[in-house]
Design a protein around this motif. Structure first.
Motif, PDB file in Angstrom:
ATOM      1  N   TYR A  17       0.822  -1.217   0.000  1.00 41.36           N
ATOM      2  CA  TYR A  17       0.000   0.000   0.000  1.00 41.36           C
ATOM      3  C   TYR A  17       0.857   1.269   0.000  1.00 41.36           C
ATOM      4  O   TYR A  17       0.650   2.170  -0.809  1.00 41.36           O
ATOM      5  CB  TYR A  17      -0.944  -0.005   1.212  1.00 41.36           C
ATOM      6  CG  TYR A  17      -1.773   1.246   1.332  1.00 41.36           C
ATOM      7  CD1 TYR A  17      -2.845   1.458   0.481  1.00 41.36           C
ATOM      8  CD2 TYR A  17      -1.474   2.211   2.285  1.00 41.36           C
ATOM      9  CE1 TYR A  17      -3.612   2.614   0.567  1.00 41.36           C
ATOM     10  CE2 TYR A  17      -2.232   3.360   2.385  1.00 41.36           C
ATOM     11  CZ  TYR A  17      -3.307   3.558   1.522  1.00 41.36           C
ATOM     12  OH  TYR A  17      -4.043   4.704   1.623  1.00 41.36           O
ATOM     13  N   CYS A  21       1.150   4.132  -2.889  1.00 39.24           N
ATOM     14  CA  CYS A  21       0.824   5.534  -2.598  1.00 39.24           C
ATOM     15  C   CYS A  21       1.984   6.451  -2.981  1.00 39.24           C
ATOM     16  O   CYS A  21       1.768   7.546  -3.520  1.00 39.24           O
ATOM     17  CB  CYS A  21       0.472   5.723  -1.123  1.00 39.24           C
ATOM     18  SG  CYS A  21      -1.136   5.044  -0.684  1.00 39.24           S
ATOM     19  N   GLU A  35      -3.605   8.403  -2.085  1.00 39.95           N
ATOM     20  CA  GLU A  35      -4.284   7.313  -1.381  1.00 39.95           C
ATOM     21  C   GLU A  35      -5.610   6.968  -2.057  1.00 39.95           C
ATOM     22  O   GLU A  35      -5.959   5.791  -2.196  1.00 39.95           O
ATOM     23  CB  GLU A  35      -4.528   7.701   0.074  1.00 39.95           C
ATOM     24  CG  GLU A  35      -3.277   7.707   0.917  1.00 39.95           C
ATOM     25  CD  GLU A  35      -3.546   8.121   2.352  1.00 39.95           C
ATOM     26  OE1 GLU A  35      -4.416   8.992   2.588  1.00 39.95           O
ATOM     27  OE2 GLU A  35      -2.887   7.570   3.255  1.00 39.95           O
TER      28      GLU A  35
END
Length: 173
Positions: A17, A21, A35
Motif C-alpha cells: 500500500y 501511494c 491514497e
C-alpha cells in the motif's frame, strides 16, 4: 477461485500500500489524492466482473495506479487558473533580443556539427522524427542514428555549456 483471488489482492494491497501511494504521489503531489487513487484501483480490481486471469497482479496494479495518476494530473492541469504574476510582467525588448542572441548561438552550434550528426540531429531533435523514421529517411541503421544523436548531444553540451538549460526548454516547445 473468487475467494482466493480476493485474498491475494488483499495481501498485495496490505503489503504494498505505501509503495503504491508513493508511486501515485510522485505524479499527483498530494498524499490524500494518491491514497484515493490507490484505493480506487484496488476497489475496481476487486469489483471487476471480467473474470480474466491476471498473470501478474502486481504489475497490473502498478500500471493502473500510474495511468490513473497521470489522468488525474492531466484533468486538474486543465482547470488551473493562470498565475496573475505572469500577466503583470511588463514587456520589454531586452528579453526578446536576448532570446534572439541565444537562438543564433544555438543554431551556430548545430551548424558546426559534422554533416551526418547534423542531419540526424535535425530530423530527430528538431523535426520530431522517431529514430526508425530518421534511419529510413537517411538510409542508415537505427543504431547509427542512436550513435549520431549521442555524438551530437555530446558536442552541443560542450559547445553550449552556458545555454544547456535553454536548449532543453527550446526542444520541449
Amino acid at each position: 477461485m473468487k475467494l482466493e483471488k480476493q485474498t491475494e489482492i488483499e495481501q498485495i494491497f496490505k503489503k504494498n500500500y505505501r509503495v503504491y501511494c508513493l508511486l501515485s504521489y510522485s505524479y499527483v503531489s498530494q498524499w490524500s489524492v494518491a491514497e484515493d487513487i490507490v484505493q480506487d484501483v484496488f476497489v475496481n480490481l476487486l469489483t471487476k466482473k471480467d473474470n480474466t486471469i491476471l498473470l501478474n497482479i502486481n504489475a497490473y496494479v502498478w500500471r493502473a495506479i500510474k495511468n490513473n495518476s497521470i489522468k488525474y494530473v492531466s484533468r486538474t492541469k486543465k482547470n488551473e487558473p493562470l498565475d496573475e504574476n505572469c500577466l503583470s510582467i511588463p514587456l520589454s525588448e531586452e528579453p526578446i533580443i536576448e532570446h534572439a542572441n541565444r537562438a543564433s548561438i544555438i543554431h551556430e552550434s548545430i551548424n558546426k556539427l559534422p554533416h551526418g550528426c547534423k542531419s540526424v540531429f535535425e530530423l530527430c531533435a528538431l523535426d520530431g522524427h522517431k529514430y526508425n523514421s530518421a534511419a529510413d529517411q537517411l538510409g542508415i541503421s537505427v543504431n547509427t542514428v542512436k550513435t549520431q544523436m549521442k555524438k551530437a548531444y555530446k558536442i552541443l553540451r560542450h559547445d553550449l555549456k552556458n545555454y544547456y538549460l535553454f536548449i532543453l526548454l527550446l526542444l520541449e516547445n
